[in-house]
Design an enzyme around this catalytic site. Structure first.
Site, PDB file in Angstrom:
ATOM      1  N   LEU A  66       3.781  -1.186   0.152  1.00  0.00           N
ATOM      2  CA  LEU A  66       2.337  -1.376   0.148  1.00  0.00           C
ATOM      3  C   LEU A  66       2.105  -2.869  -0.030  1.00  0.00           C
ATOM      4  O   LEU A  66       2.821  -3.520  -0.799  1.00  0.00           O
ATOM      5  CB  LEU A  66       1.665  -0.617  -1.010  1.00  0.00           C
ATOM      6  CG  LEU A  66       1.530   0.888  -0.879  1.00  0.00           C
ATOM      7  CD1 LEU A  66       0.924   1.476  -2.158  1.00  0.00           C
ATOM      8  CD2 LEU A  66       0.659   1.257   0.309  1.00  0.00           C
ATOM      9  N   ASP A  67       1.118  -3.404   0.669  1.00  0.00           N
ATOM     10  CA  ASP A  67       0.797  -4.820   0.518  1.00  0.00           C
ATOM     11  C   ASP A  67       0.498  -5.125  -0.944  1.00  0.00           C
ATOM     12  O   ASP A  67      -0.021  -4.281  -1.683  1.00  0.00           O
ATOM     13  CB  ASP A  67      -0.423  -5.187   1.376  1.00  0.00           C
ATOM     14  CG  ASP A  67      -0.147  -5.106   2.862  1.00  0.00           C
ATOM     15  OD1 ASP A  67       1.024  -5.249   3.258  1.00  0.00           O
ATOM     16  OD2 ASP A  67      -1.111  -4.919   3.621  1.00  0.00           O
ATOM     17  N   ARG A  68       0.813  -6.321  -1.355  1.00  0.00           N
ATOM     18  CA  ARG A  68       0.628  -6.742  -2.742  1.00  0.00           C
ATOM     19  C   ARG A  68      -0.771  -6.430  -3.292  1.00  0.00           C
ATOM     20  O   ARG A  68      -0.903  -5.908  -4.393  1.00  0.00           O
ATOM     21  CB  ARG A  68       0.947  -8.234  -2.867  1.00  0.00           C
ATOM     22  CG  ARG A  68       0.863  -8.721  -4.288  1.00  0.00           C
ATOM     23  CD  ARG A  68       1.136 -10.225  -4.354  1.00  0.00           C
ATOM     24  NE  ARG A  68       1.167 -10.638  -5.734  1.00  0.00           N
ATOM     25  CZ  ARG A  68       2.134 -11.326  -6.292  1.00  0.00           C
ATOM     26  NH1 ARG A  68       3.174 -11.699  -5.586  1.00  0.00           N
ATOM     27  NH2 ARG A  68       2.085 -11.644  -7.561  1.00  0.00           N
ATOM     28  N   THR A  70      -2.722  -4.103  -2.614  1.00  0.00           N
ATOM     29  CA  THR A  70      -3.018  -2.674  -2.540  1.00  0.00           C
ATOM     30  C   THR A  70      -2.339  -1.910  -3.665  1.00  0.00           C
ATOM     31  O   THR A  70      -1.175  -2.117  -3.952  1.00  0.00           O
ATOM     32  CB  THR A  70      -2.529  -2.119  -1.180  1.00  0.00           C
ATOM     33  OG1 THR A  70      -3.113  -2.882  -0.139  1.00  0.00           O
ATOM     34  CG2 THR A  70      -2.895  -0.665  -1.017  1.00  0.00           C
ATOM     35  N   HIS A 166      -1.164  -6.139   6.063  1.00  0.00           N
ATOM     36  CA  HIS A 166      -2.618  -6.203   5.830  1.00  0.00           C
ATOM     37  C   HIS A 166      -3.412  -5.565   6.971  1.00  0.00           C
ATOM     38  O   HIS A 166      -4.497  -6.010   7.315  1.00  0.00           O
ATOM     39  CB  HIS A 166      -3.075  -7.647   5.615  1.00  0.00           C
ATOM     40  CG  HIS A 166      -2.401  -8.319   4.465  1.00  0.00           C
ATOM     41  ND1 HIS A 166      -2.735  -8.059   3.152  1.00  0.00           N
ATOM     42  CD2 HIS A 166      -1.381  -9.205   4.419  1.00  0.00           C
ATOM     43  CE1 HIS A 166      -1.961  -8.775   2.361  1.00  0.00           C
ATOM     44  NE2 HIS A 166      -1.120  -9.470   3.097  1.00  0.00           N
TER      45      HIS A 166
END
Length: 169
Positions: A66-68, A70, A166
């Protein structure tokens, strides 16, 4: 400066001999990145090492990211065999990932497929939509469905067809 995540901050949703499912807080990397900030993978390894009183290295396999920025549910493998099986399930579509997001306002359509080309600017680590012929452009596609609307906000379920950085923006 952000506070570093610690083992006692770990929220475990499920754990067995094969996997550990945890809640990833926002702004914590899923795995080590160039920032060298404490990441969730390292915290899980520390947790297993402490819990099992295990000397030496601990294996934990990163199954997805998961993106940072998120937060959400993440699955990590506790053995290389589990990691291989989960990776295969992701390839065959047996491992389903869903994302839920709150939107300000409402999209024009309550259900749609979005296709774009995206490019990451390495200088500011930002991703933006660009044309298909732009150097470094990558195809991105997702489906969304608005599940509920209230007080100027919408809850949407998102399913990615591509896993661009993203992408859900």
């Amino acid at each position: 400066m952000t506070e570093q995540m610690k083992v006692e901050d770990l929220i475990i949703l499920h754990e067995d001999n094969h996997v550990i499912v945890v809640l990833k807080p926002q702004n914590v990397p899923s795995c080590e990145d160039e920032s060298k900030d404490k990441d969730l993978l390292t915290v899980i390894k520390e947790y297993i090492k402490i819990k099992n009183n295990k000397p030496g290295n601990v294996y934990v396999g990163l199954v997805h990211r998961l993106d940072r920025p998120t937060g959400g549910v993440m699955v990590y493998a506790k053995s290389s065999k589990a990691a291989a099986r989960l990776s295969e399930q992701m390839k065959t579509g047996d491992f389903e990932k869903k994302y839920y997001t709150v939107l300000v306002g409402s999209p024009r359509e309550s259900k749609a497929t979005l296709t774009n080309y995206m490019k990451k600017n390495p200088i500011n680590n930002m991703v933006y939509v660009c044309g298909p012929t732009e150097n470094g452009a990558k195809f991105a596609e997702l489906d969304y469905t608005v599940l509920d609307e209230k007080d100027g906000l919408s809850l949407a379920e998102v399913r990615l067809h591509t896993g661009r950085s993203h992408q859900i923006r």
